[in-house]
Design a protein around this motif. Structure first.
Motif, short mmCIF file in Angstrom:
data_model
loop_
_atom_site.label_atom_id
_atom_site.label_comp_id
_atom_site.label_asym_id
_atom_site.label_seq_id
_atom_site.Cartn_x
_atom_site.Cartn_y
_atom_site.Cartn_z
N THR A 79 -8.31 5.99 -1.86
CA THR A 79 -8.18 6.39 -3.26
C THR A 79 -7.11 5.63 -4.02
N LEU A 80 -6.04 5.24 -3.32
CA LEU A 80 -4.96 4.55 -4.03
C LEU A 80 -5.33 3.09 -4.21
N ARG A 81 -5.44 2.68 -5.46
CA ARG A 81 -5.82 1.30 -5.77
C ARG A 81 -4.71 0.54 -6.48
N ASN A 82 -4.03 1.21 -7.39
CA ASN A 82 -3.02 0.53 -8.22
C ASN A 82 -1.64 0.59 -7.57
N ILE A 83 -1.54 0.10 -6.35
CA ILE A 83 -0.25 0.04 -5.67
C ILE A 83 -0.05 -1.38 -5.17
N PRO A 84 1.19 -1.77 -4.96
CA PRO A 84 1.45 -3.14 -4.47
C PRO A 84 0.77 -3.38 -3.12
N PRO A 85 0.41 -4.62 -2.84
CA PRO A 85 -0.22 -4.92 -1.54
C PRO A 85 0.66 -4.57 -0.36
N GLU A 86 1.97 -4.71 -0.50
CA GLU A 86 2.86 -4.38 0.60
C GLU A 86 2.76 -2.89 0.97
N ALA A 87 2.69 -2.03 -0.07
CA ALA A 87 2.57 -0.60 0.18
C ALA A 87 1.24 -0.26 0.82
N MET A 88 0.16 -0.91 0.34
CA MET A 88 -1.15 -0.67 0.94
C MET A 88 -1.19 -1.11 2.40
N GLU A 89 -0.51 -2.23 2.69
CA GLU A 89 -0.47 -2.71 4.07
C GLU A 89 0.23 -1.69 4.98
N VAL A 90 1.29 -1.07 4.44
CA VAL A 90 2.00 -0.04 5.21
C VAL A 90 1.09 1.16 5.46
N ILE A 91 0.33 1.57 4.44
CA ILE A 91 -0.57 2.71 4.59
C ILE A 91 -1.67 2.41 5.61
N VAL A 92 -2.23 1.19 5.52
CA VAL A 92 -3.29 0.82 6.47
C VAL A 92 -2.75 0.80 7.90
N THR A 93 -1.56 0.22 8.06
CA THR A 93 -0.97 0.19 9.41
C THR A 93 -0.70 1.59 9.95
N ALA A 94 -0.18 2.46 9.08
CA ALA A 94 0.10 3.83 9.50
C ALA A 94 -1.19 4.56 9.85
N HIS A 95 -2.25 4.30 9.07
CA HIS A 95 -3.53 4.95 9.36
C HIS A 95 -4.08 4.51 10.71
N GLU A 96 -4.02 3.24 11.01
CA GLU A 96 -4.52 2.74 12.28
C GLU A 96 -3.68 3.23 13.46
N GLU A 97 -2.34 3.29 13.25
CA GLU A 97 -1.48 3.81 14.31
C GLU A 97 -1.76 5.29 14.58
N ALA A 98 -2.03 6.04 13.52
CA ALA A 98 -2.34 7.46 13.70
C ALA A 98 -3.64 7.64 14.46
N GLN A 99 -4.65 6.82 14.15
CA GLN A 99 -5.91 6.90 14.88
C GLN A 99 -5.73 6.51 16.35
N ALA A 100 -4.90 5.46 16.60
CA ALA A 100 -4.64 5.08 17.99
C ALA A 100 -3.89 6.19 18.72
N ALA A 101 -2.94 6.84 18.04
CA ALA A 101 -2.20 7.94 18.66
C ALA A 101 -3.12 9.11 18.97
#
Length: 423
Positions: free
Chosen positions: A262-284
């Motif tokens: 849903t979040l589109r208007n955020i800096p790419p760095e912040a989106m990269e952090v969200i994507v990484t956190a999402h993948e880490e949560a799924q791996a956990a």
């Protein structure tokens, strides 16, 4: 040097003083008015009637002696029970029976017909009854002699002893003799009570073999309780992780996934952090799911060992041919041991044996569960080198099972495990 000599003087002087205090305590403990003397006298007096049946039977003349003797032998178990009750009530010592109190009458009768019971009831008990009666009669003799002048004073005036009443030599000797006997009798009572207690413990209690057998049974039951407690704790941890931490991680992953979409208007760095956190949560979540399933799989508790092993075989990287012949469920603790042992053996086959096929067979023979795991790997497995096979053997031994390994160089490797179906 001078200081050490000064300090050593009280130590030398303390020896005789400590000995005198110990002697005084022993004298007070065996005084006629002490609680220990009363307890020993009561203990001996309570044992007097228990030796009378044997004395009466052995004094019967003629051919009827054998009939009464057989009747006495039948009553050995009853007499033994009463003797144990006497020791428990008056000395606070529990002498265990050779059989449980709810055993049938015939096994209990056989339990009372050992040579140790026969020696006690036919030989020791009559001797102790005679000695106890003799020692306890000393109390009356000592009291009569010690109060000699009082008894003379109670006699009629026309009695020859009363007419010549006075401090005679014979009266004085009798009084002093009674006083000495009053202080010597408690020591005899204590000695005889100790001998009585020792013979009851030695002859009416279980022998060394029976004590060791009961100890083995107790240790076996304790081991079963420990294994059950460990399995219950594993189930609790699995339940807490599944209902607590895993649900929180799932909720966190859902929130991160929602933010990622849903979040589109955020800096790419912040989106990269969200994507990484999402993948880490799924791996956990995946790792926690595997951990929870490894602690105690729900399918093992719900559907049994057959279904749980089918799941292991389906997830194994090496093809597994599973053959299960179990007519019903077995003890839950044994099921857990079999499940984790097979799981670890399959993991070892895939990781170390370089196998391309594993044959897994389970069958029940009488009250034993037989598990055979055979792989076509390179072989050479040795449980004595500290490998994971040692853990398999310990896990099987925790429920009184056994594990045998045959693994020649070049294969195949065969693991045979035998477990009890019930604990």
């Amino acid at each position: 040097m001078f200081q050490s000599k000064i300090q050593s003087r009280p130590v030398r002087a303390a020896g005789p003083a400590a000995a005198r205090r110990a002697a005084l305590r022993a004298a007070l403990a065996h005084a006629p008015w002490s609680a220990g003397t009363r307890r020993d006298s009561l203990f001996l007096a309570a044992g007097l009637p228990l030796g009378l049946p044997c004395i009466i039977v052995l004094s019967i003349p003629g051919k009827s002696l054998m009939v009464w003797l057989l009747l006495l032998v039948v009553l050995f178990d009853l007499l033994t029970t009463v003797q144990r009750s006497r020791v428990r009530s008056l000395r606070g010592l529990e002498i265990p029976s050779r059989l449980a109190s709810d055993a049938a009458w015939l096994p209990r009768l056989r339990a009372g017909l050992t040579w140790r019971q026969a020696v006690y009831h036919l030989v020791i008990a009559p001797i102790q009854t005679f000695c106890a009666a003799l020692v306890l009669s000393l109390w009356g003799t000592a009291l009569v002699l010690f109060t000699f002048f009082g008894w003379v004073w109670l006699l009629p005036m026309d009695n020859p002893l009363r007419s010549g009443f006075g401090w005679t030599v014979d009266g004085t000797v009798a009084t002093l003799g009674g006083l000495l006997l009053l202080f010597l009798t408690p020591w005899l009572v204590a000695l005889l009570a100790a001998l009585d207690l020792w013979t009851v413990r030695a002859l009416l209690g279980p022998n060394r073999a029976e004590v060791l057998e009961r100890r083995v049974e107790h240790l076996t039951q304790s081991r079963v309780d420990v294994v059950d407690a460990a399995d219950a704790e594993r189930r609790r941890i699995e339940r807490d992780l599944h209902d607590g931490a895993q649900q929180r991680l799932v909720s966190l992953a859902m929130n991160l996934g929602l933010a990622r979409r849903t979040l589109r208007n955020i800096p790419p760095e912040a989106m990269e952090v969200i994507v990484t956190a999402h993948e880490e949560a799924q791996a956990a979540i995946k790792e926690l799911h595997d951990l929870v399933r490894g602690l105690h799989p729900a399918v093992l508790e719900d559907r049994g060992l057959d279904a749980a092993l089918s799941g292991i075989a389906a997830r194994s990287p090496v093809p597994v041919h599973l053959a299960v012949d179990l007519p019903g469920r077995i003890a839950p603790t044994v099921e857990a041991v079999a499940y984790f042992t097979v799981s670890e053996a399959l993991a070892n086959a895939a990781k170390h044996a370089k196998a391309s096929r594993v044959d897994l067979a389970l069958r029940r023979v009488s009250d034993r569960l037989l598990i055979t795991i055979t792989d076509d790997g390179i072989g050479g497995a040795d449980a004595t080198r500290g490998s994971g096979l040692t853990g398999l053997r310990k896990r099987a031994a925790s429920v009184d099972g056994s594990l045998a390994i045959t693994s020649p160089r070049g294969g195949p490797t065969t693991i045979t495990m035998e477990l009890p179906c019930e604990l």
